[in-house]
Write an enzyme that holds these catalytic residues in place. Structure first.
Site, PDB file in Angstrom:
ATOM      1  N   LYS A   1      27.472  44.902  42.085  1.00  0.00           N
ATOM      2  CA  LYS A   1      28.849  45.565  41.665  1.00  0.00           C
ATOM      3  C   LYS A   1      28.629  46.828  40.440  1.00  0.00           C
ATOM      4  CE  LYS A   1      31.983  43.441  37.887  1.00  0.00           C
ATOM      5  NZ  LYS A   1      31.905  42.084  37.330  1.00  0.00           N
TER       6      LYS A   1
ATOM      7  N   SER B   1      37.377  40.441  37.994  1.00  0.00           N
ATOM      8  CA  SER B   1      37.062  41.445  37.893  1.00  0.00           C
ATOM      9  C   SER B   1      35.634  42.704  38.926  1.00  0.00           C
ATOM     10  CB  SER B   1      36.316  42.392  36.445  1.00  0.00           C
ATOM     11  OG  SER B   1      34.921  41.916  36.884  1.00  0.00           O
TER      12      SER B   1
ATOM     13  N   SER C   1      35.387  36.418  36.754  1.00  0.00           N
ATOM     14  CA  SER C   1      35.580  37.283  37.227  1.00  0.00           C
ATOM     15  C   SER C   1      35.109  37.984  38.932  1.00  0.00           C
ATOM     16  CB  SER C   1      34.695  38.174  36.700  1.00  0.00           C
ATOM     17  OG  SER C   1      35.644  39.164  35.786  1.00  0.00           O
TER      18      SER C   1
END
Ligand SMILES: *[C@@H]1O[C@H](CO)[C@@H](O)[C@H](O)[C@H]1NC(C)=O
Ligand SMILES: *[C@@H]1O[C@H](CO)[C@@H](O)[C@H](O)[C@H]1NC(C)=O
Ligand SMILES: *[C@@H]1O[C@H](CO)[C@@H](O)[C@H](O)[C@H]1NC(C)=O
Length: 519
Positions: A114, A194, A218
């Site tokens: 990420k 996210s 997330s």
């Protein structure tokens, strides 16, 4: 991603290139074997390496082609590592030179991280924001150091909800200024965030495995939405050093993969002490001797006590979901689990209405982000105030119409005052009197819920959870979540793996290019 940018400015050229690439990608990638990279697990790939049916270079080339083909639509990948092929060649050489069995399970395996996880290489680390473009990180994030040591190939950075969705709640999930709008590969709709890009990319076979981060939901939510497996580890089990932070009390880094076993191999690699994150020292007591892979047991559900908190099964329209989850509960029972039904978390209403998490995250974000920014070797922004000013100044680029209310709120905080102390105490109390009390009184190994609906309970207490694919309603995937007390990863892995092997629900999404579905 470069090709994505090129696509918007030179649509025609780009189409020709992509058509050519898609033609190439239709050619068999390995010859005269039954091995297929699509949906291959870490174990499949290691076996193919051993049998000389596959090299890391071929693997990386396959994914790079898939990214070129599908990413202009899916937007799961933000940047591709220009050194990925070189790293693959190094891995291939090492495999030749070293005796089989002496290498880590992730050796030669491509991973996407990420974009809030720092890599000290040619890749940028920006949490999806232009404000951090050009920032220079002091070192690899702790988890990346461990991945490199294991011989994993850093394929690139995954997209995310910008700032891990801590800029504005008005911004769409899966959107960032740099990465654009990530798309669920099954529906082309909401991917959930996210860690959206991490989930999108493994779901669509753009990479073997990935890392996400979670503060509240997330990892678990995008895993549920994109039909993949996510492990949200106990806070501190994996290092947060070098991760663009929200809250040291809730942030955790964990794997998002297609299978439980892949996720466990990644967890095993990244868990452990990192002197740059002191919480890892305390949490290392949870790491079992011999690692986590020993808990990949087909009969892992036998004798497990699973709590059913009814509230989470009250679906508004839900005949189908009711039926599906009824079946899943039956499967869990058939595999030897004891279901402890009709439970209630005593203080659930207080937890849901209490504003403590919001208060705490707000001041923690300001403190920890400022400290992250100060630690950078170079950066266009040195503080949260600078980020806010950057967004104002570049309102078009950063789509300020989505707002930055969360950041503005955080900027107003001033360390730990009376209200903040109270909020922290409240969350400790609510966790103790709520989830922990339930788990201990009923002697539960885990609580099982549909989707990621339990994530805030797990978030405020720093507890672990695992999401496993549980079905598709029309084309929309959804997951099932197992959550437990701190350090209960071994049990959660047994439960999740056993459920996964009993059901084998995951199926790959259709291949997406230019909105055309290729089967
Ligand atoms: C990092 O950002 C710079 C500035 O936009 C860009 O030139 C470079 O290509 C990016 N790195 C990668 C690996 O994409
Ligand atoms: C689904 O389950 C809930 C509670 O378990 C129940 O109240 C509701 O009526 C069910 N819905 C349907 C359509 O069966
Ligand atoms: C925390 O708990 C106290 C005492 O029960 C309560 O008055 C307060 O509203 C709670 N919430 C916050 C955010 O302080």
């Amino acid at each position: 991603m470069e090709s994505a940018l090129a696509c918007s400015s030179f649509q025609f050229l780009c189409m020709i290139t992509l058509l050519l690439l898609s033609f190439l990608s239709m050619q068999p990638t390995t010859s005269a074997t039954e091995f297929s990279i699509k949906e291959a697990t870490v174990q499949d790939i290691q076996l193919a390496f051993q049998k000389n049916q596959l090299t890391s270079r071929q693997l990386v080339e396959f994914y790079l082609n898939q990214i070129k083909l599908q990413n202009p639509i899916l937007k799961g990948v933000l940047e591709v590592n220009p050194d990925a092929l070189t790293q693959a060649d190094v891995a291939d050489k090492e495999r030749k030179d070293k005796t089989a069995g002496s290498l880590s399970r992730l050796h030669g395996i491509p991973i996407l991280v990420k974009d809030n996880i720092a890599t000290k290489d040619k890749l940028n680390t920006t949490a999806g924001s232009f404000a951090l473009l050009g920032s220079v990180v002091p070192r690899d994030a702790g988890v990346v150091t461990k991945l490199r040591k294991a011989g994993a190939i850093i394929l690139g950075k995954a997209t995310l909800s910008e700032w891990a969705h801590f800029r504005s709640f008005g911004a769409p999930s899966g959107w960032s200024a740099r990465g654009g709008q990530g798309k669920n590969p099954y529906t082309l709709g909401e991917p959930c965030g996210s860690s959206s890009g991490s989930a999108i990319s493994v779901a669509a076979n753009l990479v073997t495995v990935s890392l996400g981060t979670e503060t509240d939901g997330s990892i678990l939510c995008p895993s549920s939405y994109n039909s993949v497996v996510g492990i949200k580890p106990t806070v501190g089990l994996t290092s947060r050093a070098g991760v663009v932070p929200i809250s040291p009390r809730q942030d955790t880094v964990g794997p998002i993969c297609r299978t439980v076993s892949d996720a466990v191999y990644v967890l095993e690699t990244i868990a452990g002490v990192d002197t740059f994150d002191k919480a890892t020292i305390e949490a290392s007591k949870y790491i079992p001797k011999g690692g986590y892979a020993q808990y990949l047991k087909k009969d892992g559900l036998r004798g497990k006590r699973l709590g059913i908190v009814r509230q989470y099964y009250d679906f508004q329209d839900g005949t189908f979901l009711n039926e599906t989850f009824k079946l899943h509960l039956e499967t869990l029972r058939q595999r030897g689990a004891v279901l402890v039904d009709n439970l209630k978390i005593e203080n659930i209403d207080e937890i849901m209405s209490d504003g403590s998490e919001e208060i705490a995250l707000s001041f923690e974000f300001k403190l920890s982000l400022n400290s992250y920014l100060k630690d950078l070797v170079a950066s266009p922004v040195k503080s949260l105030a600078d980020v806010i000013a950057f967004n104002e100044k570049n309102s078009k680029l950063e789509k300020l119409e989505y707002g930055q209310d969360v950041m503005l709120q955080a900027e107003k905080t001033n360390g730990i005052g009376k209200a903040e102390k109270q909020a922290l105490l409240n969350m400790t109390r609510l966790s103790k009197n709520g989830f922990e009390k339930l788990m201990k009184r009923k002697k539960l190994d885990a609580v099982v819920t549909p989707f990621s609906s339990f994530s805030n309970i797990l978030a405020i207490g720093g507890y672990p959870g695992v999401s496993v694919p549980a079905g598709y309603e029309k084309n929309e995937p959804f997951g099932i979540c197992f959550g437990g007390l701190k350090g209960s990863e071994p049990k959660l892995i047994e439960i999740a793996y056993s459920f996964e092997q009993a059901t084998l629900i995951r199926k790959p999404p259709p291949i997406r290019k230019f909105g055309v579905v290729m089967v």
